[in-house]
Design a protein around this motif. Sequence first.
Motif, PDB file in Angstrom:
ATOM      1  N   ALA A  42       9.786  45.058 -18.702  1.00 17.97           N
ATOM      2  CA  ALA A  42      10.769  44.792 -17.645  1.00 17.97           C
ATOM      3  C   ALA A  42      10.238  43.760 -16.653  1.00 17.97           C
ATOM      4  CB  ALA A  42      11.117  46.096 -16.923  1.00 17.97           C
ATOM      5  N   PHE A  43       9.019  43.963 -16.173  1.00 21.32           N
ATOM      6  CA  PHE A  43       8.440  43.003 -15.235  1.00 21.32           C
ATOM      7  C   PHE A  43       8.276  41.629 -15.880  1.00 21.32           C
ATOM      8  CE2 PHE A  43       6.913  46.671 -12.696  1.00 21.32           C
ATOM      9  CZ  PHE A  43       7.397  46.257 -11.464  1.00 21.32           C
ATOM     10  N   GLY A  44       7.825  41.606 -17.119  1.00 16.42           N
ATOM     11  CA  GLY A  44       7.625  40.338 -17.822  1.00 16.42           C
ATOM     12  C   GLY A  44       8.917  39.582 -18.034  1.00 16.42           C
ATOM     13  N   ALA A  45       9.976  40.301 -18.398  1.00 15.73           N
ATOM     14  CA  ALA A  45      11.263  39.644 -18.636  1.00 15.73           C
ATOM     15  C   ALA A  45      11.818  39.028 -17.353  1.00 15.73           C
ATOM     16  CB  ALA A  45      12.269  40.640 -19.208  1.00 15.73           C
ATOM     17  N   VAL A  46      11.660  39.728 -16.253  1.00 13.83           N
ATOM     18  CA  VAL A  46      12.159  39.193 -14.986  1.00 13.83           C
ATOM     19  C   VAL A  46      11.270  38.053 -14.506  1.00 13.83           C
ATOM     20  CG1 VAL A  46      12.542  39.744 -12.546  1.00 13.83           C
ATOM     21  CG2 VAL A  46      13.312  41.325 -14.326  1.00 13.83           C
ATOM     22  N   GLU A  49      11.728  34.848 -16.489  1.00 14.18           N
ATOM     23  CA  GLU A  49      13.102  34.354 -16.463  1.00 14.18           C
ATOM     24  C   GLU A  49      13.597  34.000 -17.866  1.00 14.18           C
ATOM     25  OE1 GLU A  49      13.278  31.198 -13.602  1.00 14.18           O
ATOM     26  OE2 GLU A  49      12.705  32.515 -11.959  1.00 14.18           O
ATOM     27  N   LEU A  50      13.432  34.941 -18.776  1.00 18.74           N
ATOM     28  CA  LEU A  50      13.803  34.733 -20.176  1.00 18.74           C
ATOM     29  C   LEU A  50      15.306  34.830 -20.423  1.00 18.74           C
ATOM     30  CD1 LEU A  50      10.979  36.818 -21.870  1.00 18.74           C
ATOM     31  CD2 LEU A  50      11.130  34.342 -21.667  1.00 18.74           C
ATOM     32  N   MET A  51      16.043  35.399 -19.480  1.00 19.03           N
ATOM     33  CA  MET A  51      17.473  35.590 -19.681  1.00 19.03           C
ATOM     34  C   MET A  51      18.206  35.319 -18.376  1.00 19.03           C
ATOM     35  SD  MET A  51      17.353  39.738 -19.985  1.00 19.03           S
ATOM     36  CE  MET A  51      15.985  39.728 -21.111  1.00 19.03           C
ATOM     37  N   PRO A  52      19.511  35.092 -18.475  1.00 17.86           N
ATOM     38  CA  PRO A  52      20.285  34.874 -17.246  1.00 17.86           C
ATOM     39  C   PRO A  52      20.272  36.122 -16.357  1.00 17.86           C
ATOM     40  CG  PRO A  52      21.642  34.536 -19.207  1.00 17.86           C
ATOM     41  CD  PRO A  52      20.304  34.959 -19.671  1.00 17.86           C
ATOM     42  N   VAL A  53      20.578  35.909 -15.092  1.00 23.70           N
ATOM     43  CA  VAL A  53      20.528  37.006 -14.121  1.00 23.70           C
ATOM     44  C   VAL A  53      21.475  38.139 -14.515  1.00 23.70           C
ATOM     45  CG1 VAL A  53      20.957  37.609 -11.710  1.00 23.70           C
ATOM     46  CG2 VAL A  53      19.834  35.464 -12.256  1.00 23.70           C
ATOM     47  N   PHE A  59      19.754  44.562 -19.040  1.00 22.36           N
ATOM     48  CA  PHE A  59      18.533  44.836 -19.783  1.00 22.36           C
ATOM     49  C   PHE A  59      17.642  45.821 -19.020  1.00 22.36           C
ATOM     50  CE2 PHE A  59      14.102  43.555 -20.851  1.00 22.36           C
ATOM     51  CZ  PHE A  59      14.112  43.936 -22.186  1.00 22.36           C
ATOM     52  N   LEU A  60      17.521  45.625 -17.722  1.00 27.91           N
ATOM     53  CA  LEU A  60      16.700  46.519 -16.900  1.00 27.91           C
ATOM     54  C   LEU A  60      17.300  47.921 -16.827  1.00 27.91           C
ATOM     55  CD1 LEU A  60      15.644  44.158 -13.988  1.00 27.91           C
ATOM     56  CD2 LEU A  60      14.290  44.887 -15.947  1.00 27.91           C
ATOM     57  N   ILE A  61      18.615  48.006 -16.788  1.00 25.00           N
ATOM     58  CA  ILE A  61      19.261  49.327 -16.769  1.00 25.00           C
ATOM     59  C   ILE A  61      19.009  50.059 -18.080  1.00 25.00           C
ATOM     60  CG2 ILE A  61      21.510  50.478 -16.792  1.00 25.00           C
ATOM     61  CD1 ILE A  61      22.358  48.496 -14.614  1.00 25.00           C
ATOM     62  N   ILE A  62      19.075  49.341 -19.194  1.00 23.84           N
ATOM     63  CA  ILE A  62      18.796  49.962 -20.496  1.00 23.84           C
ATOM     64  C   ILE A  62      17.359  50.479 -20.544  1.00 23.84           C
ATOM     65  CG2 ILE A  62      18.498  49.490 -22.962  1.00 23.84           C
ATOM     66  CD1 ILE A  62      20.928  47.588 -22.702  1.00 23.84           C
ATOM     67  N   LEU A  63      16.412  49.682 -20.080  1.00 24.57           N
ATOM     68  CA  LEU A  63      15.015  50.125 -20.053  1.00 24.57           C
ATOM     69  C   LEU A  63      14.839  51.324 -19.118  1.00 24.57           C
ATOM     70  CD1 LEU A  63      13.037  46.746 -20.034  1.00 24.57           C
ATOM     71  CD2 LEU A  63      13.427  48.298 -21.942  1.00 24.57           C
ATOM     72  N   ALA A  64      15.543  51.322 -17.994  1.00 25.47           N
ATOM     73  CA  ALA A  64      15.446  52.440 -17.049  1.00 25.47           C
ATOM     74  C   ALA A  64      15.999  53.725 -17.660  1.00 25.47           C
ATOM     75  CB  ALA A  64      16.188  52.104 -15.767  1.00 25.47           C
ATOM     76  N   VAL A  65      17.097  53.630 -18.393  1.00 20.78           N
ATOM     77  CA  VAL A  65      17.678  54.810 -19.032  1.00 20.78           C
ATOM     78  C   VAL A  65      16.715  55.379 -20.078  1.00 20.78           C
ATOM     79  CG1 VAL A  65      19.533  55.567 -20.594  1.00 20.78           C
ATOM     80  CG2 VAL A  65      20.064  54.201 -18.569  1.00 20.78           C
ATOM     81  N   ILE A  66      16.066  54.506 -20.830  1.00 21.40           N
ATOM     82  CA  ILE A  66      15.084  54.959 -21.818  1.00 21.40           C
ATOM     83  C   ILE A  66      13.940  55.677 -21.117  1.00 21.40           C
ATOM     84  CG2 ILE A  66      13.379  54.197 -23.523  1.00 21.40           C
ATOM     85  CD1 ILE A  66      15.351  51.920 -24.224  1.00 21.40           C
TER      86      ILE A  66
END
Length: 109
Positions: A42-46, A49-53, A59-66
């Motif tokens: 999550a930190f690395g992706a943000v 800046e690998l993806m649009p805002v 993506f972060l919500i999906i990781l948080a749910v997991i």
Amino acid sequence: MEKRAMNESHKQLELEVKAESKREYQLQLISFAMMILLTFVAFGAVYAELMPVWAAGGFLIILAVIQVFLQLYIFMHMNNRGNTWIVGMMWLGIFVAIITVAALRILIW
């Protein structure tokens, strides 16, 4: 003879408890490593800046749910028997929270 059989069954039970404890420890260790990995992802992706805002939020919500799932079912032992009422109330709370956030989002928009 009867005492010997009781002693052997006690030893067998003790070995089963130790094996179960070892499996539980390994599961928690693997789960902890997965949560650390998900946090770094999550930190690395943000950071990179690998993806649009707009996609990063989802993506972060999906990781948080997991991670919430791993926390509840592995560390807090919500998968054990006798927790159905608690689990049901937690899912109901999540459902109500989602509906509340969606309703507020609609009202604000």
